[in-house]
Design a protein around this motif. Structure first.
Motif, PDB file in Angstrom:
ATOM      1  N   ILE A 171       0.853  -1.188   0.000  1.00  0.00           N
ATOM      2  CA  ILE A 171       0.000   0.000   0.000  1.00  0.00           C
ATOM      3  C   ILE A 171       0.892   1.243   0.000  1.00  0.00           C
ATOM      4  CG2 ILE A 171      -1.736   1.322   1.255  1.00  0.00           C
ATOM      5  CD1 ILE A 171      -2.815  -1.254   0.026  1.00  0.00           C
ATOM      6  N   ILE A 172       0.700   2.083  -0.991  1.00  0.00           N
ATOM      7  CA  ILE A 172       1.409   3.353  -1.096  1.00  0.00           C
ATOM      8  C   ILE A 172       0.407   4.451  -0.756  1.00  0.00           C
ATOM      9  CG2 ILE A 172       2.787   4.850  -2.579  1.00  0.00           C
ATOM     10  CD1 ILE A 172       3.977   2.027  -2.121  1.00  0.00           C
ATOM     11  N   LYS A 173       0.746   5.272   0.248  1.00  0.00           N
ATOM     12  CA  LYS A 173      -0.199   6.246   0.782  1.00  0.00           C
ATOM     13  C   LYS A 173       0.081   7.641   0.225  1.00  0.00           C
ATOM     14  CE  LYS A 173       1.056   4.937   4.887  1.00  0.00           C
ATOM     15  NZ  LYS A 173       1.193   4.809   6.363  1.00  0.00           N
ATOM     16  N   THR A 174      -0.971   8.271  -0.283  1.00  0.00           N
ATOM     17  CA  THR A 174      -0.863   9.611  -0.861  1.00  0.00           C
ATOM     18  C   THR A 174      -1.802  10.566  -0.134  1.00  0.00           C
ATOM     19  OG1 THR A 174      -0.221   8.816  -3.057  1.00  0.00           O
ATOM     20  CG2 THR A 174      -1.209  11.001  -2.946  1.00  0.00           C
ATOM     21  N   LEU A 175      -1.257  11.701   0.266  1.00  0.00           N
ATOM     22  CA  LEU A 175      -2.039  12.749   0.912  1.00  0.00           C
ATOM     23  C   LEU A 175      -2.597  13.680  -0.169  1.00  0.00           C
ATOM     24  CD1 LEU A 175      -2.813  14.084   3.682  1.00  0.00           C
ATOM     25  CD2 LEU A 175      -0.755  15.503   3.376  1.00  0.00           C
ATOM     26  N   VAL A 198      -3.070  20.579   8.249  1.00  0.00           N
ATOM     27  CA  VAL A 198      -3.026  19.205   7.752  1.00  0.00           C
ATOM     28  C   VAL A 198      -1.589  18.697   7.614  1.00  0.00           C
ATOM     29  CG1 VAL A 198      -3.656  17.648   5.871  1.00  0.00           C
ATOM     30  CG2 VAL A 198      -5.240  19.465   6.568  1.00  0.00           C
ATOM     31  N   LEU A 199      -0.748  19.453   6.943  1.00  0.00           N
ATOM     32  CA  LEU A 199       0.606  18.964   6.674  1.00  0.00           C
ATOM     33  C   LEU A 199       1.380  18.621   7.948  1.00  0.00           C
ATOM     34  CD1 LEU A 199       1.836  21.117   3.645  1.00  0.00           C
ATOM     35  CD2 LEU A 199       1.160  18.708   3.666  1.00  0.00           C
ATOM     36  N   PRO A 200       1.369  19.454   8.989  1.00  0.00           N
ATOM     37  CA  PRO A 200       2.161  19.098  10.183  1.00  0.00           C
ATOM     38  C   PRO A 200       1.757  17.780  10.824  1.00  0.00           C
ATOM     39  CG  PRO A 200       1.569  21.430  10.243  1.00  0.00           C
ATOM     40  CD  PRO A 200       0.776  20.812   9.124  1.00  0.00           C
ATOM     41  N   ARG A 201       0.485  17.389  10.710  1.00  0.00           N
ATOM     42  CA  ARG A 201       0.017  16.175  11.388  1.00  0.00           C
ATOM     43  C   ARG A 201      -0.004  14.935  10.508  1.00  0.00           C
ATOM     44  NH1 ARG A 201      -5.398  16.983  14.662  1.00  0.00           N
ATOM     45  NH2 ARG A 201      -5.228  14.698  14.499  1.00  0.00           N
ATOM     46  N   THR A 202       0.153  15.091   9.207  1.00  0.00           N
ATOM     47  CA  THR A 202      -0.021  13.931   8.329  1.00  0.00           C
ATOM     48  C   THR A 202       1.147  13.653   7.390  1.00  0.00           C
ATOM     49  OG1 THR A 202      -1.142  15.310   6.677  1.00  0.00           O
ATOM     50  CG2 THR A 202      -2.543  14.190   8.308  1.00  0.00           C
ATOM     51  N   ALA A 230       5.100  21.191   1.126  1.00  0.00           N
ATOM     52  CA  ALA A 230       5.326  19.765   1.386  1.00  0.00           C
ATOM     53  C   ALA A 230       6.796  19.374   1.288  1.00  0.00           C
ATOM     54  CB  ALA A 230       4.496  18.926   0.414  1.00  0.00           C
ATOM     55  N   GLY A 231       7.644  20.303   0.922  1.00  0.00           N
ATOM     56  CA  GLY A 231       9.076  20.063   0.941  1.00  0.00           C
ATOM     57  C   GLY A 231       9.527  18.955   0.017  1.00  0.00           C
ATOM     58  N   ASN A 232      10.309  18.019   0.543  1.00  0.00           N
ATOM     59  CA  ASN A 232      10.913  16.969  -0.271  1.00  0.00           C
ATOM     60  C   ASN A 232      10.016  15.755  -0.484  1.00  0.00           C
ATOM     61  OD1 ASN A 232      13.337  18.414  -0.572  1.00  0.00           O
ATOM     62  ND2 ASN A 232      14.135  17.618   1.383  1.00  0.00           N
TER      63      ASN A 232
END
Length: 403
Positions: A171-175, A198-202, A230-232
């Motif tokens: 399973i590859i997870k995408t936000l 959202v980004l800091p917690r996920t 989202a950086g790198n």
């Protein structure tokens, strides 16, 4: 772990791993071996040989074809509820955007998924995952995006983790928090909420981030801000499904792993994908469901853009069947069988960053394997409405067996 021998297969068919996505003429190259066996031990392929091999368990494959496990690089398979009424609305002439603007479409699924418990979402999603596995899928990307809250995004990731544990597939997870503008917010407010909350917690819990960059969704400017925040983290992109609003201009800057949908992409967009090395990921079941014109995929292959094929399983396209996607890609994209199989194996695995582990059959890779009851691999798309898949193996574990 005990060993497993897949003995004397009629055909063993696999892409040729060149260390990068296949494109141009290479996309049509497959290795086809006859009367060979595959030895699996400790979840890995240890040998592929025409010589005599032994193992703790033996499966006689003399009447079968063996392929790599299929890789579905674009799904929205985790959600709750149904949108069957939308099916009839589209038949009556309503457009995707009209349905969305009326508060339905993605927005309805957001409401129903947010109201459901993780256990309810898992129960509904599991049936879809099981169907995908029975059709040969051993690696599946799954997106979030049916939420307007941080807790809702986290809940969807929790369900993905439950699926990975229960079904033992990759399973590859995408936000995907830029999926639909949430009720009570405008686009700028939604973007601020995503970056701030959202980004800091996920972000650390997922493999990719994604944005629905299109008319009625998010602009290139919002997508650029989100990707920068989202950086790198590796990035994927929904683009050019409804309209071409210039989203592929982001491909080079963010080194996109894939750009998906591409129903409205023009020649300059194809050139941007080529220049950036981005994989073009096509979703034929979506075009089929929406009644849209199928894109000219041959244009991409002729220009040297690597092509992947995925299901886009979602409340809109409630179909997890990569074999049906293969059929549509041959019938309406005019791909060869070889090009299409490479699109759902090695190229899809490259788009997910897992080509070093899966997507081909070779020593040292995960034993992600499909056994099909056909005499030639080219029969599989032809038999799309039947069940040619007999056994599915993921990481050396038999996860589906019809025999």
């Amino acid at each position: 772990m005990s060993s497993l021998l897949l003995k004397n297969a009629r055909q063993v068919v696999t892409a040729i791993d060149r260390g990068k996505p296949l494109s141009g003429k290479q996309q049509s190259e497959l290795s086809v071996m006859n009367d060979v066996s595959i030895l699996v031990r400790d979840g890995m392929i240890r040998e592929i040989s025409g010589e005599s091999l032994s193992a703790d368990r033996v499966i006689d494959c003399r009447d079968y074809v063996i392929l790599p496990g299929l890789v579905d690089a674009h799904t929205h398979i985790v959600y709750a509820g149904s949108r069957y009424e939308e099916f009839y609305q589209r038949i009556a002439g309503s457009t995707y955007l009209e349905i969305l603007e009326a508060g339905n479409g993605i927005k309805r699924t957001i409401r129903e998924t947010e109201a459901a418990t993780p256990e309810q979402i898992y129960s509904e999603s599991s049936r879809r995952v099981e169907n995908a596995i029975s059709r040969g899928t051993t690696t599946m990307e799954i997106k979030t995006g049916y939420s307007s809250s941080v807790d809702g995004e986290s809940k969807m990731i929790d369900v993905m983790d439950m699926i990975a544990t229960s079904y033992r597939i990759n399973i590859i997870k995408t936000l995907l928090p830029l999926h639909a503008i949430s009720m009570g917010r405008n686009e700028r407010e939604h973007l601020s909420y995503v970056i701030r909350d959202v980004l800091p917690r996920t972000l650390e819990r997922v493999d990719f981030v994604d944005s629905f960059c299109d008319s009625g969704a998010f602009s290139p400017e919002s997508t650029e801000s989100f990707f920068a925040a989202a950086g790198n983290r590796d990035k994927r992109l929904h683009s050019d499904e409804i309209e071409n609003i210039g989203c592929l201009s982001l491909a080079s800057k963010f080194k996109l792993k894939s750009a998906d949908h591409l129903l409205k992409t023009d020649d300059s967009g194809v050139d941007k994908l080529l220049a950036s090395g981005t994989i073009a990921n096509f979703l034929p079941i979506t075009a089929f469901s929406l009644g849209e014109r199928y894109p000219d995929v041959r244009r991409y292959i002729n220009k040297g853009v690597p092509v992947a094929i995925s299901s886009d399983s979602s409340p809109l396209t409630r179909n997890q069947d990569l074999i049906f996607a293969l059929y549509l890609s041959l019938r309406f994209y005019h791909l060869s069988a070889e090009e299409a199989f490479n699109a759902v194996t090695i190229n899809a695995s490259h788009s997910l960053g897992v080509a070093d582990k899966t997507g081909t059959l070779e020593r040292g890779k995960r034993a992600d394997i499909v056994i099909a009851d056909v005499s030639d691999f080219r029969e599989i798309p032809y038999e799309y409405s039947s069940q040619p898949i007999q056994t599915v193996i993921s990481g050396g574990n038999i996860v589906f067996n019809r025999r």
